[in-house]
Write a protein that holds these residues in place. Structure first.
Motif, short mmCIF file in Angstrom:
data_model
loop_
_atom_site.label_atom_id
_atom_site.label_comp_id
_atom_site.label_asym_id
_atom_site.label_seq_id
_atom_site.Cartn_x
_atom_site.Cartn_y
_atom_site.Cartn_z
N TYR A 100 0.80 -1.23 0.00
CA TYR A 100 0.00 0.00 0.00
C TYR A 100 0.83 1.28 0.00
O TYR A 100 0.31 2.37 0.27
N GLY A 101 2.09 1.21 -0.32
CA GLY A 101 2.93 2.40 -0.35
C GLY A 101 2.49 3.43 -1.37
O GLY A 101 2.33 4.62 -1.06
N GLU A 102 2.25 2.99 -2.61
CA GLU A 102 1.85 3.92 -3.67
C GLU A 102 0.49 4.53 -3.37
O GLU A 102 0.25 5.71 -3.67
N ARG A 103 -0.40 3.75 -2.78
CA ARG A 103 -1.72 4.28 -2.44
C ARG A 103 -1.61 5.36 -1.36
O ARG A 103 -2.35 6.35 -1.38
N MET A 104 -0.69 5.17 -0.40
CA MET A 104 -0.47 6.18 0.62
C MET A 104 0.00 7.49 -0.01
O MET A 104 -0.48 8.57 0.32
N LEU A 105 0.96 7.39 -0.93
CA LEU A 105 1.45 8.58 -1.62
C LEU A 105 0.32 9.27 -2.39
O LEU A 105 0.22 10.50 -2.40
N ALA A 106 -0.53 8.48 -3.03
CA ALA A 106 -1.62 9.03 -3.82
C ALA A 106 -2.63 9.79 -2.95
O ALA A 106 -3.29 10.72 -3.42
N VAL A 107 -2.75 9.40 -1.69
CA VAL A 107 -3.68 10.07 -0.77
C VAL A 107 -3.02 11.28 -0.12
O VAL A 107 -3.60 12.36 -0.01
N ILE A 108 -1.77 11.13 0.31
CA ILE A 108 -1.10 12.17 1.10
C ILE A 108 -0.65 13.34 0.24
O ILE A 108 -0.71 14.50 0.68
N ASN A 109 -0.21 13.09 -0.99
CA ASN A 109 0.26 14.19 -1.84
C ASN A 109 -0.83 15.25 -2.10
O ASN A 109 -0.56 16.44 -1.94
N PRO A 110 -2.05 14.87 -2.50
CA PRO A 110 -3.09 15.90 -2.69
C PRO A 110 -3.44 16.62 -1.39
O PRO A 110 -3.71 17.83 -1.41
N LEU A 111 -3.41 15.88 -0.28
CA LEU A 111 -3.69 16.50 1.02
C LEU A 111 -2.63 17.55 1.34
O LEU A 111 -2.95 18.66 1.80
N TYR A 112 -1.37 17.20 1.08
CA TYR A 112 -0.28 18.16 1.31
C TYR A 112 -0.45 19.40 0.43
O TYR A 112 -0.30 20.53 0.90
N ARG A 113 -0.78 19.19 -0.85
CA ARG A 113 -0.94 20.33 -1.76
C ARG A 113 -2.08 21.25 -1.33
O ARG A 113 -2.01 22.47 -1.50
N ALA A 114 -3.13 20.66 -0.76
CA ALA A 114 -4.27 21.47 -0.30
C ALA A 114 -3.89 22.26 0.95
O ALA A 114 -4.21 23.45 1.06
N LEU A 115 -3.21 21.63 1.89
CA LEU A 115 -2.87 22.30 3.15
C LEU A 115 -1.75 23.32 2.98
O LEU A 115 -1.71 24.32 3.69
N PHE A 116 -0.83 23.08 2.04
CA PHE A 116 0.31 23.96 1.84
C PHE A 116 0.20 24.75 0.54
O PHE A 116 1.22 25.12 -0.05
N ALA A 117 -1.03 25.03 0.13
CA ALA A 117 -1.23 25.72 -1.14
C ALA A 117 -0.51 27.07 -1.19
O ALA A 117 0.15 27.39 -2.19
N LEU A 118 -0.61 27.85 -0.12
CA LEU A 118 0.04 29.17 -0.11
C LEU A 118 1.56 29.06 -0.15
O LEU A 118 2.20 29.70 -1.01
N PRO A 119 2.20 28.28 0.74
CA PRO A 119 3.67 28.15 0.66
C PRO A 119 4.15 27.61 -0.68
O PRO A 119 5.19 28.03 -1.18
N ILE A 120 3.38 26.69 -1.28
CA ILE A 120 3.75 26.14 -2.59
C ILE A 120 3.67 27.23 -3.65
O ILE A 120 4.57 27.38 -4.48
N ARG A 121 2.57 28.02 -3.62
CA ARG A 121 2.37 29.08 -4.61
C ARG A 121 3.46 30.15 -4.49
O ARG A 121 3.92 30.71 -5.50
N LYS A 122 3.90 30.40 -3.26
CA LYS A 122 4.95 31.41 -3.02
C LYS A 122 6.34 30.88 -3.33
O LYS A 122 7.31 31.63 -3.37
N GLY A 123 6.43 29.58 -3.54
CA GLY A 123 7.73 28.98 -3.82
C GLY A 123 8.54 28.67 -2.58
O GLY A 123 9.75 28.39 -2.67
N TRP A 124 7.89 28.70 -1.41
CA TRP A 124 8.62 28.43 -0.17
C TRP A 124 8.85 26.94 0.03
O TRP A 124 9.80 26.54 0.70
#
Length: 201
Positions: A174-198
């Motif tokens: 289930y490693g790949e499935r974990m990545l598939a779930v956690i990556n979108p969650l990370y992008r949603a929670l860190f949308a501002l730092p990601i957009r700013k390039g931090w």
């Protein structure tokens, strides 16, 4: 085995005649060097070369799984095979305040050795070797300061080895499935730092 444990402890344990600077250094290593684990985990998830971020995040998750397994195994072993700390039975000298709970296997040893072994197996050999050196320093310091037996540290190493094996096997399922779930969650929670390039996307 217990006689060997006591003999090694006596050879390593500090005494009232030990240099104050060495006691201070050992205290820093015993208390604070373990912080390298969460710092590296956070840094490897948030930053890194764009072409390596995916592999770094897989490493972080795989290592995190191994740490969870390791601490769970350590807790079970500690309750099934309780062993008092040296100072709890009046053996040697204690220079680091600590609760008189079960000593085997060492939680600090389990954590740092699991982390080091994970980097040896799944990252780069040199990075794992550096972390293993840090693990050996932590193991020495906690025995030197009288809060652990040498075998507690060996137990932590063995638990780390078993946990990395368990994590590697579990990752296949289930490693790949974990990545598939956690990556979108990370992008949603860190949308501002990601957009700013931090942080990395």
């Amino acid at each position: 085995m217990e006689e060997l444990n006591h003999a090694l402890f006596t050879a390593i344990n500090a005494t009232p005649a030990s240099p104050a600077w060495l006691l201070q250094l050992a205290t820093f290593i015993a208390r604070d060097l373990i912080a390298i684990v969460p710092l590296l985990i956070v840094a490897m998830w948030l930053w890194g070369p764009r072409d390596q971020v995916s592999s770094q995040r897989a490493l972080v998750l795989k290592t995190g799984m191994a740490l969870i397994y390791a601490l769970a195994i350590s807790w079970c072993v500690g309750h099934l095979l309780p062993h008092p700390r040296p100072f709890a039975i009046g053996y040697g000298y204690q220079f680091l305040p600590h609760a008189a709970d079960d000593s085997y296997p060492s939680d600090h040893g389990t954590t740092i050795f699991t982390f080091a072994l994970a980097f040896i197996f799944w990252h780069r050999l040199w990075s794992g070797v550096v972390l293993m050196m840090a693990g050996c320093a932590i193991a020495w310091s906690r025995v030197y300061l009288g809060v652990h037996w040498p075998m507690d540290m060996l137990g932590g190493f063995l638990v780390g080895l078993l946990s990395c094996l368990a994590s590697h096997l579990a990752w296949q399922f289930y490693g790949e499935r974990m990545l598939a779930v956690i990556n979108p969650l990370y992008r949603a929670l860190f949308a501002l730092p990601i957009r700013k390039g931090w942080t990395q996307n």
